[in-house]
Design a protein around this motif. Sequence first.
Motif, PDB file in Angstrom:
ATOM      1  N   LYS A 116       0.989  -1.161   0.048  1.00  0.00           N
ATOM      2  CA  LYS A 116      -0.325   0.083  -0.532  1.00  0.00           C
ATOM      3  C   LYS A 116       0.849   1.067  -0.356  1.00  0.00           C
ATOM      4  O   LYS A 116       0.621   2.538  -0.350  1.00  0.00           O
TER       5      LYS A 116
ATOM      6  N   LEU B 132       3.980   0.612  -4.467  1.00  0.00           N
ATOM      7  CA  LEU B 132       4.412  -1.320  -5.588  1.00  0.00           C
ATOM      8  C   LEU B 132       5.873  -1.454  -5.947  1.00  0.00           C
ATOM      9  O   LEU B 132       6.351  -2.162  -6.430  1.00  0.00           O
TER      10      LEU B 132
ATOM     11  N   ASP C 181      -1.144 -10.875  -6.522  1.00  0.00           N
ATOM     12  CA  ASP C 181      -1.852  -9.538  -7.488  1.00  0.00           C
ATOM     13  C   ASP C 181      -2.006  -8.257  -6.607  1.00  0.00           C
ATOM     14  O   ASP C 181      -3.301  -8.579  -6.309  1.00  0.00           O
ATOM     15  N   PRO C 182      -1.453  -7.002  -6.812  1.00  0.00           N
ATOM     16  CA  PRO C 182      -1.595  -6.003  -6.158  1.00  0.00           C
ATOM     17  C   PRO C 182      -2.811  -6.035  -6.234  1.00  0.00           C
ATOM     18  O   PRO C 182      -3.579  -5.166  -5.748  1.00  0.00           O
ATOM     19  N   THR C 183      -3.992  -5.923  -7.306  1.00  0.00           N
ATOM     20  CA  THR C 183      -4.937  -5.537  -8.250  1.00  0.00           C
ATOM     21  C   THR C 183      -5.584  -6.533  -7.463  1.00  0.00           C
ATOM     22  O   THR C 183      -7.029  -5.640  -7.797  1.00  0.00           O
ATOM     23  N   ARG C 184      -5.807  -7.642  -7.113  1.00  0.00           N
ATOM     24  CA  ARG C 184      -6.876  -8.345  -6.490  1.00  0.00           C
ATOM     25  C   ARG C 184      -6.692  -8.018  -5.148  1.00  0.00           C
ATOM     26  O   ARG C 184      -5.916  -7.663  -4.302  1.00  0.00           O
ATOM     27  N   SER C 185      -8.333  -8.982  -4.011  1.00  0.00           N
ATOM     28  CA  SER C 185      -8.339  -8.465  -2.865  1.00  0.00           C
ATOM     29  C   SER C 185      -7.529  -9.648  -2.904  1.00  0.00           C
ATOM     30  O   SER C 185      -6.965 -11.031  -2.934  1.00  0.00           O
TER      31      SER C 185
END
Length: 204
Positions: free
Chosen positions: A66, A69, A140-144
């Motif tokens: 957070k 990246l 995957d930083p874009t997913r929950s």
Amino acid sequence: MQLETWLVYVLAVIGLSLSPGPNGLLALTHGALYGRRMTLYTIVGGCAGFVLVIALSLFGIGALLKASLFWLGVLKWVGGAYLVWLGVQVWRSPPIGVPAPNAAVVAKPGSALFRQGLLAAISNPKVVLFFVAFLPQFIDPTRSLVVQFVVLAGTFAVVEFSTELLVASLASRISIWLARVGRRFNHCCGAAFIAIGVALPLRG
């Protein structure tokens, strides 16, 4: 998580579960001393400990992501280097052994075996280091993060439970086999870790 990434994760987890480690050795020893049924307590305790360590590692990594990246890339390369180092250590490890059962063995309650498995999983600092090195390769930083935790921890627990149960069930045969080819087995596991450590950070 994409199916391809999950399959790579499953293969890596199988390699980890088969490699020499405190919980695998504990399952092997308890299987020989107490039998498969009682060793289930040991195995469940170990799996609970691993899930706890995965939670701490994954959500700690998530908090770091957070902030930036950039740290995901750093963790991947540092983690890859650690996995290579771990592979070298496994390669050089002597074959593991198990004490032969004897009349002096005293039965233990299931709670004591559960506690031993749990403590073996959470008290080894190498376990925490491994997951901190290992998990970023599959995040995957874009997913929950919660969904990814359920998938990653659940997959690991199922594979680890199945592997340790098999080891405990075949303890007497496996211990004899490891005494004969244990060093070559360690070489194979070590080479697998080295390959994972080199390949995963390059996946982008």
